[in-house]
Design an enzyme around this catalytic site. Structure first.
Site, PDB file in Angstrom:
ATOM      1  N   LYS A   1     -13.704  -5.077  10.642  1.00 54.78           N
ATOM      2  CA  LYS A   1     -14.297  -4.110   9.721  1.00 54.78           C
ATOM      3  C   LYS A   1     -15.758  -3.839  10.077  1.00 54.78           C
ATOM      4  CE  LYS A   1     -11.203  -5.544   6.004  1.00 54.78           C
ATOM      5  NZ  LYS A   1     -11.060  -6.305   4.746  1.00 54.78           N
TER       6      LYS A   1
ATOM      7  N   LYS B   1      -7.061  -1.469   9.976  1.00 53.06           N
ATOM      8  CA  LYS B   1      -8.355  -1.888  10.541  1.00 53.06           C
ATOM      9  C   LYS B   1      -8.210  -2.479  11.935  1.00 53.06           C
ATOM     10  CE  LYS B   1      -7.883  -6.171   7.988  1.00 53.06           C
ATOM     11  NZ  LYS B   1      -6.672  -5.707   7.300  1.00 53.06           N
TER      12      LYS B   1
ATOM     13  N   GLY C   1      -5.499  -4.557  -2.473  1.00 53.24           N
ATOM     14  CA  GLY C   1      -4.594  -4.279  -3.586  1.00 53.24           C
ATOM     15  C   GLY C   1      -3.888  -2.959  -3.390  1.00 53.24           C
TER      16      GLY C   1
ATOM     17  N   ILE D   1     -13.214   0.989  -1.843  1.00 53.95           N
ATOM     18  CA  ILE D   1     -14.628   1.372  -1.800  1.00 53.95           C
ATOM     19  C   ILE D   1     -14.818   2.476  -0.767  1.00 53.95           C
ATOM     20  CG2 ILE D   1     -16.982   0.557  -1.407  1.00 53.95           C
ATOM     21  CD1 ILE D   1     -15.990  -2.280  -1.966  1.00 53.95           C
TER      22      ILE D   1
ATOM     23  N   GLU E   1      -2.722 -14.988   3.148  1.00 58.09           N
ATOM     24  CA  GLU E   1      -1.447 -14.970   3.845  1.00 58.09           C
ATOM     25  C   GLU E   1      -0.984 -16.403   4.105  1.00 58.09           C
ATOM     26  OE1 GLU E   1       0.181 -12.248   4.476  1.00 58.09           O
ATOM     27  OE2 GLU E   1      -1.376 -10.770   4.029  1.00 58.09           O
TER      28      GLU E   1
ATOM     29  N   GLY F   1      -1.199 -14.858  -3.717  1.00 60.49           N
ATOM     30  CA  GLY F   1      -1.065 -13.691  -2.846  1.00 60.49           C
ATOM     31  C   GLY F   1      -2.373 -13.158  -2.315  1.00 60.49           C
TER      32      GLY F   1
ATOM     33  N   VAL G   1       0.828  -1.202   0.000  1.00 61.08           N
ATOM     34  CA  VAL G   1       0.000   0.000   0.000  1.00 61.08           C
ATOM     35  C   VAL G   1       0.860   1.250   0.000  1.00 61.08           C
ATOM     36  CG1 VAL G   1      -1.791   1.290   1.229  1.00 61.08           C
ATOM     37  CG2 VAL G   1      -1.878  -1.211   1.161  1.00 61.08           C
TER      38      VAL G   1
ATOM     39  N   VAL H   1     -11.483  -0.367   5.902  1.00 55.61           N
ATOM     40  CA  VAL H   1     -12.632  -1.261   5.827  1.00 55.61           C
ATOM     41  C   VAL H   1     -12.741  -2.013   4.516  1.00 55.61           C
ATOM     42  CG1 VAL H   1     -15.164  -1.376   5.816  1.00 55.61           C
ATOM     43  CG2 VAL H   1     -13.975  -0.065   7.574  1.00 55.61           C
TER      44      VAL H   1
ATOM     45  N   GLU I   1     -10.452   5.678   5.990  1.00 55.85           N
ATOM     46  CA  GLU I   1     -11.302   5.087   4.959  1.00 55.85           C
ATOM     47  C   GLU I   1     -10.796   3.726   4.481  1.00 55.85           C
ATOM     48  OE1 GLU I   1     -14.175   4.204   3.003  1.00 55.85           O
ATOM     49  OE2 GLU I   1     -14.364   6.379   3.166  1.00 55.85           O
TER      50      GLU I   1
END
Length: 432
Positions: A207, A107, A304, A138, A192, A189, A16, A134, A131
């Site tokens: 979440k 999260k 992703g 989206i 985990e 991937g 990320v 969760v 944001e």
């Protein structure tokens, strides 16, 4: 805040974090248009400074010392994408107390310590946005806090874990076993090496606690979420679901009735025509029911690099706008409603049950009599003898009943002599 730019300190440069750096670098024109000034990544915290990474960063920006970010007076916003809970909590509390705004995708942290972090942010005039914690790309939290803020949310239901959705999709479509699909998911991937948090529903539960807290303006904790994972789901279960007109998904549910709430995560049967039934692979979707707006659905990639990073940078834009308007730290509100959880006799649903019973006279009467004595009736029923054995499988979908009635029935069925075993039991949602 500098009049000329907004300066960012990034904690973590994994999947990320790499996406965040890429978006900030490539979207400078759009960011400048949004807030009237450029965004500069000033420091990036990593574990190993020598590691090769897919983004081009000046060596002077990379550090392995957290103090270089938390105590740099020239950094306006700290973006946390490194994960972890206890140590990360301390880092973000320090950042907020040093007057730095925070954006996080964590999260686990927000489910456990979100209320504390938001309160400290408010006390120090700082923003805290989350944001990406969760549903990846989206914008569900922003939709709840802004777009649907005038409505009264009564129910949120959705697929909020991409790993389990991928596994159930492939088991359903390919007829593969749970173990086979999990291995493939790990190789790709999507899962985990230790998939426990995903497959046992813990990730989705965190979440749902965040969603319920925001959507119901109620302090819902992780301990309030009833959780059941997918590791016991079998190909046979899915075959019967298909035969009866259903699809199975790991569903997070948060429902409010007359001030009382239930929050759960569990494998759930949905009618094939339900919109969530067509959400496949690693995609996420959340249905939101409001008293005024009715039904709305939010769909997209739940994880992703770039989808999650997009949510992170969108939060950064919100912080920057607040900085320029001078309204940072004002979005935190105390929960409006006291948390009141539903009791088992207040939770209403339909249920799927698969039984192995003795294939002899009187068995069916004994089973149906027990159902009737607990005020649980059949909506759908299959009885199939097993070739070469003196047992049969009975598959039932009940009409609506309370969780209390169903649990009492389940206990009595497990004690009934004509029942060899209760093979599986799942909640059923959707339909009449």
């Amino acid at each position: 805040m500098s009049a000329a730019e907004v300066r960012v300190g990034l904690l973590g440069l994994g999947t990320v974090g790499t996406g965040v750096v890429s978006i900030i670098s490539r979207h400078q024109e759009e960011l400048r248009h949004q807030v009237g000034c450029p965004v500069t990544v000033k420091k990036v915290l990593v574990r190993d400074k020598e590691k090769q990474r897919p983004v081009d960063l000046d060596e002077s920006l990379v550090t392995d010392q957290i103090e270089d970010v938390l105590f740099d007076k020239n950094i306006d916003v700290v973006i946390e994408v490194m994960g972890g809970v206890e140590t990360t909590r301390e880092h973000l509390l320090t950042a907020l107390r040093n007057g730095k705004h925070v954006v996080t995708a964590n999260k686990d942290l927000m489910a456990l310590y979100g209320a504390e972090l938001l309160q400290v942010a408010s006390e120090n005039g700082c923003d805290l946005y989350y944001e990406a914690s969760v549903a990846g790309g989206i914008p569900i939290l922003r939709s709840l806090s802004d777009g649907l803020s005038a409505d009264r949310i009564t129910k949120m239901m959705g697929i909020v874990n991409g790993t389990t959705n991928y596994i159930l999709t492939k088991m359903t479509q390919n007829g593969s076993s749970y173990e086979e699909v999990l291995k493939v998911a790990q190789e790709l991937g999507f899962a985990e090496s230790d998939p426990t948090a995903d497959v046992e529903g813990l990730d989705a539960a965190r979440k749902m606690a965040i969603l319920a807290t925001l959507g119901f303006s109620m302090d819902v904790s992780l301990d309030d979420v009833s959780v059941k994972g997918i590791s016991s789901v079998t190909k046979t279960d899915l075959d019967y679901c298909d035969q009866l007109g259903y699809t199975m998904k790991l569903i997070g549910l948060a429902k409010r009735d007359e001030g009382r709430v239930e929050v759960s995560v569990e494998p759930t049967l949905l009618p094939k025509e339900h919109p969530l039934a067509s959400v496949h692979n690693e995609y996420n979707a959340v249905y939101v029911y409001g008293e005024a707006v009715g039904e709305t659905m939010f769909y997209g990639p739940g994880a992703g690099s770039l989808p999650t990073a997009t949510a992170v940078v969108s939060d950064l834009v919100s912080v920057m706008k607040n900085m320029r308007l001078g309204v940072c730290g004002r979005q935190v509100q105390e929960p409006l409603h006291a948390r009141v959880l539903k009791k088992a006799n207040e939770i209403d649903s339909k249920y799927f049950m698969r039984l192995r019973v003795l294939d002899k006279a009187g068995t069916f009467q004994a089973v149906t009599s027990l159902f009737a004595s607990h005020d649980v009736s059949f909506e759908k029923l299959l009885q199939l003898p097993i070739a070469g054995e003196e047992v049969a499988e009975v598959i039932v979908i009940t009409h609506h009943t309370t969780k209390e009635n169903y649990e009492q029935l389940y206990k009595k069925l497990s004690e009934l002599e004509v029942i060899e075993s209760i093979e599986s039991s799942y909640r059923v949602e959707g339909g009449r």
